[in-house]
Enzyme design. Structure first.
Site, PDB file in Angstrom:
ATOM      1  N   LYS A 181      11.856 -22.614  42.443  1.00  0.00           N
ATOM      2  CA  LYS A 181      12.891 -22.306  42.671  1.00  0.00           C
ATOM      3  C   LYS A 181      13.936 -23.080  43.368  1.00  0.00           C
ATOM      4  O   LYS A 181      13.866 -24.138  44.342  1.00  0.00           O
ATOM      5  CB  LYS A 181      13.056 -21.181  43.160  1.00  0.00           C
ATOM      6  CG  LYS A 181      14.959 -20.603  42.965  1.00  0.00           C
ATOM      7  CD  LYS A 181      14.591 -19.662  43.899  1.00  0.00           C
ATOM      8  CE  LYS A 181      15.415 -20.419  45.362  1.00  0.00           C
ATOM      9  NZ  LYS A 181      17.003 -21.137  45.170  1.00  0.00           N
ATOM     10  N   GLU A 257      10.247 -27.668  55.959  1.00  0.00           N
ATOM     11  CA  GLU A 257      11.126 -28.852  56.275  1.00  0.00           C
ATOM     12  C   GLU A 257      13.214 -28.711  56.256  1.00  0.00           C
ATOM     13  O   GLU A 257      13.163 -28.257  55.310  1.00  0.00           O
ATOM     14  CB  GLU A 257      10.744 -30.145  54.932  1.00  0.00           C
ATOM     15  CG  GLU A 257      11.298 -31.381  55.829  1.00  0.00           C
ATOM     16  CD  GLU A 257      12.197 -31.669  55.536  1.00  0.00           C
ATOM     17  OE1 GLU A 257      13.170 -31.444  56.502  1.00  0.00           O
ATOM     18  OE2 GLU A 257      12.722 -32.147  54.097  1.00  0.00           O
ATOM     19  N   CYS A 291      19.111 -34.568  55.669  1.00  0.00           N
ATOM     20  CA  CYS A 291      18.395 -33.947  56.868  1.00  0.00           C
ATOM     21  C   CYS A 291      17.796 -35.003  57.673  1.00  0.00           C
ATOM     22  O   CYS A 291      18.227 -34.764  59.019  1.00  0.00           O
ATOM     23  CB  CYS A 291      17.203 -33.246  56.696  1.00  0.00           C
ATOM     24  SG  CYS A 291      17.185 -32.439  55.035  1.00  0.00           S
ATOM     25  N   GLU A 386      24.475 -29.672  62.166  1.00  0.00           N
ATOM     26  CA  GLU A 386      24.510 -30.878  61.216  1.00  0.00           C
ATOM     27  C   GLU A 386      25.790 -30.751  61.079  1.00  0.00           C
ATOM     28  O   GLU A 386      26.415 -29.913  60.184  1.00  0.00           O
ATOM     29  CB  GLU A 386      23.067 -29.938  61.053  1.00  0.00           C
ATOM     30  CG  GLU A 386      22.774 -31.183  59.659  1.00  0.00           C
ATOM     31  CD  GLU A 386      21.116 -30.790  59.034  1.00  0.00           C
ATOM     32  OE1 GLU A 386      20.994 -29.071  58.742  1.00  0.00           O
ATOM     33  OE2 GLU A 386      20.267 -31.588  58.828  1.00  0.00           O
TER      34      GLU A 386
HETATM   35  C1  SIN Z   1      16.113 -35.065  53.490  1.00  0.00           C
HETATM   36  O1  SIN Z   1      17.255 -35.168  54.205  1.00  0.00           O
HETATM   37  O2  SIN Z   1      15.421 -34.113  53.731  1.00  0.00           O
HETATM   38  C2  SIN Z   1      15.615 -35.699  52.916  1.00  0.00           C
HETATM   39  C3  SIN Z   1      15.174 -37.637  53.397  1.00  0.00           C
HETATM   40  C4  SIN Z   1      14.560 -38.202  52.460  1.00  0.00           C
HETATM   41  O3  SIN Z   1      13.481 -37.831  51.943  1.00  0.00           O
HETATM   42  O4  SIN Z   1      14.895 -39.950  53.074  1.00  0.00           O
END
Ligand code: SIN
Length: 483
Positions: A181, A257, A291, A386
């Site tokens: 999804k 993650e 992230c 964040e």
């Molecule tokens: C992410 O922001 O989760 C991925 C970043 C990356 O794989 O470099």
């Protein structure tokens, strides 16, 4: 030829949200280009019934897919990798249109996405077991690895191609079936990848995509069904916690993650020019919507002025604009909620004494000016949450112990970076930082064959390399008593 296939597939995807798991669905929802506000296309709006049907297909397909050899699965994966690369431009343009990523980055992401498929096409052949030295002369002890079963994968909007293949390629290589999804903001890239999977000879029920504007309704049947053996999710910590609790109902294996709040530590002995180049890459990539973006830039007081001067020039020089232009470096935020969060972090910091030496303003539309904030101190929201936007806050420090403590003072633990020429410090600080990924003089450590993932509120499990394959394998112990 490849171009024709790509365009055909893309048109099909964009016009009715083709999805193997949702073929005849009539209801659709629109995908909006965040740079222009135009409708990019429509995706099938799956519901709980579609989810249940997709589960039935994934469960039924599992024994057949599992029974194939890793070599057979690898052959299909390699053909999929080739098609992804052949269609690089079509996938990249679709991604840029869906979520505003600059086209040069989108092209890079297609190669990154293909890299996971490439790696796992081979790595599936190395799902080795063990022969355990026996405690009894007439017994033989084996530990083997078997695919976990049907997998529910939930992917984010910020990497619409790479986050799909980072989950799906190891799962398929291991012998699992997957229902994916994708996020509502950028689902068409996943639909196109699924179409290429079928074109590569992959069985439709082995990898299905369910697009939906109602993720909760679609997710519920997966959590209720004990035959779905694994949840893999990339997204916010807030949503990850909810899904983790849901997965507990049927005791699924989980990979999460989640969010990050990466510190970027620049010590007094750092190569300042190199550190600025790399902080620009990690901070402003994808308009700060990753992230692993540097979220807190700690600079030693003795080099702060030189660092800020150099970085201000670099931020001012960033080219903001049309994601489809080859010269654009920063595109829009993905949606209004994303823009509002970035704006609120900047206004909170400024109200509490920070200064925007570059940028600081929202607009036009969903764009936010690349921003450099100085005089950032504890108590500002930007140091606690964040940001997910093109804003770089600079904080001064004077002692190694203090900056490590500040860097660790967060619920998150995904990526951290440090800049130094002192080898002792590089080891000492990287060992002291409570993070899953450390870049030492390296702002872009992620690569398909290395482990990616966090500790604490940043998640559970690893993606990439041999660690990524293990997430989709159960250990089976076999004890054989010889007659
Ligand atoms: C992410 O922001 O989760 C991925 C970043 C990356 O794989 O470099």
């Amino acid at each position: 030829m490849a171009k024709a296939i790509a365009l055909r597939t893309q048109r099909r995807s964009e016009s009715r949200g083709f999805s193997p798991g949702c073929k005849e669905h009539m209801k659709t929802f629109n995908i909006i280009n965040p740079a222009t506000g135009a409708v990019v296309g429509a995706a099938a709006d799956a519901g709980a019934g579609d989810a249940r049907a997709a589960i039935e297909r994934a469960v039924a397909a599992f024994p057949l897919w599992k029974a194939k050899t890793a070599f057979e699965r690898g052959d299909i994966l390699r053909r999929w990798r080739d098609l992804i690369l052949k269609n690089e431009e079509a996938i990249a343009r679709l991604m840029s249109n869906e979520m505003g990523k600059p086209i040069t980055e989108s092209r890079g992401e297609v190669k990154y996405a293909a890299g996971f498929v490439d790696w796992y096409a081979e790595e599936g052949k190395r799902a080795y077991g063990d022969i355990i030295p026996s405690h009894a002369g007439a017994k033989r002890l084996l530990a083997t690895r078997q695919p976990v079963g049907a997998v529910y994968a939930v992917t984010p909007w910020n990497f619409p191609a790479a986050m799909v293949t980072r989950k799906v390629a190891p799962a398929l290589a291991a012998g699992c079936t997957v229902v994916l999804k994708p996020a509502e903001q950028s689902p068409l890239t996943a639909v196109l990848l699924a179409a290429l999977w079928i074109e590569a000879g992959g069985p439709a029920d082995v990898f299905q995509v369910l697009t939906t504007a109602d993720p909760a309704a679609v997710s519920e049947p997966f959590f209720a069904d004990a035959r779905v053996r694994k949840l893999t999710f990339t997204g916010s910590t807030e949503v990850g916690k909810l899904l983790y609790a849901q997965a507990a109902r049927t005791v699924k294996r989980v990979s999460l993650e989640l969010g990050g709040h990466a510190p970027f530590l620049v010590f007094e002995d750092a190569d300042i020019a190199a550190a600025v180049t790399q902080v620009m890459a990690t901070k402003f990539r994808n308009a700060g919507q990753t992230c692993v973006c540097a979220n807190r830039i700690y600079v030693h007081a003795s080099i702060r002025e030189a660092f800020v001067t150099k970085m201000s020039d670099a931020v001012r020089a960033l080219r903001v604009g049309d994601p489809l232009s080859d010269t654009t470096q920063v595109g829009p935020l993905v949606d209004r909620a994303g823009l509002d969060k970035v704006a609120s972090h900047v206004s909170d910091a400024v109200a509490k004494g920070a200064r925007a030496v570059v940028g600081g303003q929202a607009g036009p539309g969903l764009f936010f000016e690349p921003t450099l904030l100085v005089d950032v101190v504890a108590g500002m929201r930007i140091l606690e949450e964040e940001t997910f936007g093109p804003v770089a806050p600079i904080i001064s420090f004077t002692s190694e112990a203090d900056v490590v403590a500040a860097a660790n003072n967060t619920p998150y633990g995904l990526a951290a970076y440090l800049w130094t020429r002192d080898l002792g410090r590089a080891f000492r600080v990287s060992e002291a930082l409570d993070y899953g990924i450390i870049g030492v003089n390296d702002g872009l450590p992620a690569t398909p064959h290395a482990p990616f993932g966090g500790v604490k509120a940043s998640g559970i499990g690893r993606e990439g390399g041999r660690w990524g394959l293990e997430e989709y394998l159960d250990v089976k112990y076999v004890s054989i008593a010889l007659p």
